[in-house]
Design an enzyme around this catalytic site. Structure first.
Site, PDB file in Angstrom:
ATOM      1  N   ASP A  67       2.919 -48.025  59.003  1.00 46.87           N
ATOM      2  CA  ASP A  67       3.856 -47.064  58.424  1.00 46.87           C
ATOM      3  C   ASP A  67       3.034 -45.956  57.764  1.00 46.87           C
ATOM      4  OD1 ASP A  67       2.796 -48.254  56.186  1.00 46.87           O
ATOM      5  OD2 ASP A  67       4.666 -48.184  55.064  1.00 46.87           O
ATOM      6  N   TYR A 101       7.474 -50.668  64.152  1.00 52.45           N
ATOM      7  CA  TYR A 101       7.200 -50.993  62.757  1.00 52.45           C
ATOM      8  C   TYR A 101       8.108 -52.127  62.255  1.00 52.45           C
ATOM      9  CZ  TYR A 101       7.616 -51.228  57.837  1.00 52.45           C
ATOM     10  OH  TYR A 101       7.685 -51.747  56.586  1.00 52.45           O
ATOM     11  N   GLU A 121      13.916 -53.443  55.297  1.00 57.18           N
ATOM     12  CA  GLU A 121      13.024 -52.625  56.122  1.00 57.18           C
ATOM     13  C   GLU A 121      13.752 -51.421  56.704  1.00 57.18           C
ATOM     14  OE1 GLU A 121       9.992 -52.757  56.107  1.00 57.18           O
ATOM     15  OE2 GLU A 121       9.662 -54.702  55.189  1.00 57.18           O
TER      16      GLU A 121
END
Length: 358
Positions: A143, A125, A42
């Site tokens: 996102d 996020y 991520e």
DNA sequence: AACACGGGGGG
DNA sequence: CCCCCAGTGTT
């Protein structure tokens, strides 16, 4: 904007999960989705295409298989594995967060969203992504993909960066994820945005939400989301010196951690039009014309670097270290983009972006 | 709310 | 050449 209602969200969730179960890409961090793998992926994927991140992920995990392995080394040992990925603060923050985990969480990645979300480099996020994918929590993500999918689905005409739209997007994402398989649901929306609901030419005929999508009904889904005007990048002229020590090694300088290309190596230089400016760094240019001029574009600056032959030992400036590096040792060093471009243009053989010392 | 922060792939 | 990408931290 009006957020997705729970019944609408439930219907979309079913369609998205069904689509995802048939179309999920085979990505390295999905083969063994332990929390560390998900977390690293991520961070690497922030503002970076998945395809670009994959080779970096493989090298990084091979070298740092656990947070403890990352915490055990100095940041200088991490940079080579990030060189070329950009946004080097991500590497510094991940390194700092790994040390937080090692020291205050006994090496275990926190499964509590509040605790995990407090780690360095973990924003809203990333918190949602890791908590949902690695731990199965019903935590939303928003996102760039989610913004695009939702703005089209709900025909959001306002600027998606504005506070009211942001609230609506997060509320909608929260409604979507409030059910079974939250990790798959979040990845489904992102995957849909990355592969079907694309910025320029969405393939709506393949979309599981095509029947509900308001932007598709208008016939011009690609019109959304609206994009605010972009500020022009500043033009910056720099001079740099190509100097060698008595053994023929090349003098390089390392940037401070803060700022552009933080921690990365470069040719000693500074913003200027006149090569005489190099004397401020202890270098004397030995020609009036540059060996080469390289252009390098960042998102917010456009550099033109004139590289002059020079003699002397560099010092001072805004650098934290100088080192004379034999050409054969350049491969192992995290070199910034402009320096890499310049050295290659000058005929030096430097391997592609690394994975130093593998 | 606006800006700094990289680099590459694709139209 | 421009756009955009599995965003975050700072001001």
């Amino acid at each position: 904007m009006t957020p997705l209602s729970p019944p609408e969200a439930a219907a979309h969730r079913a369609a998205l999960l069904d689509w995802y179960s048939r179309h999920a890409r085979d990505l390295p961090w999905r083969r063994d989705p332990r929390p560390w793998h998900v977390w690293v992926s991520e961070i690497m994927c922030q503002q970076t295409r998945v395809s670009s991140a994959i080779p970096y992920f493989e090298r990084f995990i091979a070298r740092f298989p656990t947070p403890a392995a990352l915490a055990a080394v100095d940041i200088e040992a991490v940079y080579p594995y990030w060189a070329g990925l950009g946004y080097y603060a991500r590497a510094r923050n991940l390194h700092a967060a790994a040390r937080q985990v090692a020291q205050t969480h006994d090496g275990e990645i926190p499964s509590d969203p509040e605790v995990f979300g407090a780690l360095k480099g973990v924003g809203r996020y990333t918190r949602g992504a890791v908590m949902s994918i690695a731990f199965g929590h019903r935590e939303p993500v928003v996102d760039g993909n989610v913004v695009r999918v939702l703005c089209r689905l709900l025909a959001v005409e306002a600027d998606p960066r504005s506070a009211p739209v942001q609230r609506g997007l997060w509320a909608s994402a929260a409604a979507l994820v409030d059910g079974e398989r939250p990790g798959d649901l979040n990845q489904a929306v992102m995957e849909l945005g990355a592969t079907v609901c694309t910025p320029k030419s969405p393939t709506c005929l393949l979309c599981p939400l095509q029947g509900a999508c308001v932007a598709r009904a208008t016939g011009q889904p690609e019109r959304l989301p609206v994009k605010p005007a972009r500020k022009a990048a500043a033009q910056v002229a720099l001079v740099a010196g190509l100097a060698r020590d008595d053994a023929g090694a090349l003098w390089l300088a390392r940037n401070p951690d803060q700022g552009l290309l933080g921690g990365q190596w470069r040719l000693p230089g500074l913003p200027a039009d006149d090569p005489q400016a190099l004397t401020a760094l202890g270098l004397t240019p030995t020609a009036a014309t540059p060996l080469i001029t390289v252009h390098h574009a960042f998102s917010h600056q456009r550099w033109t670097v004139a590289v002059y032959p020079a003699r002397g030992t560099p010092r001072g400036g805004d650098f934290v270290e100088f080192r004379a590096v034999p050409e054969a040792a350049l491969d192992g060093l995290p070199l910034g983009g402009p320096a890499l471009k310049a050295l290659r243009a000058l005929g030096l053989k430097i391997k592609a972006r690394r994975g130093a010392g593998r």
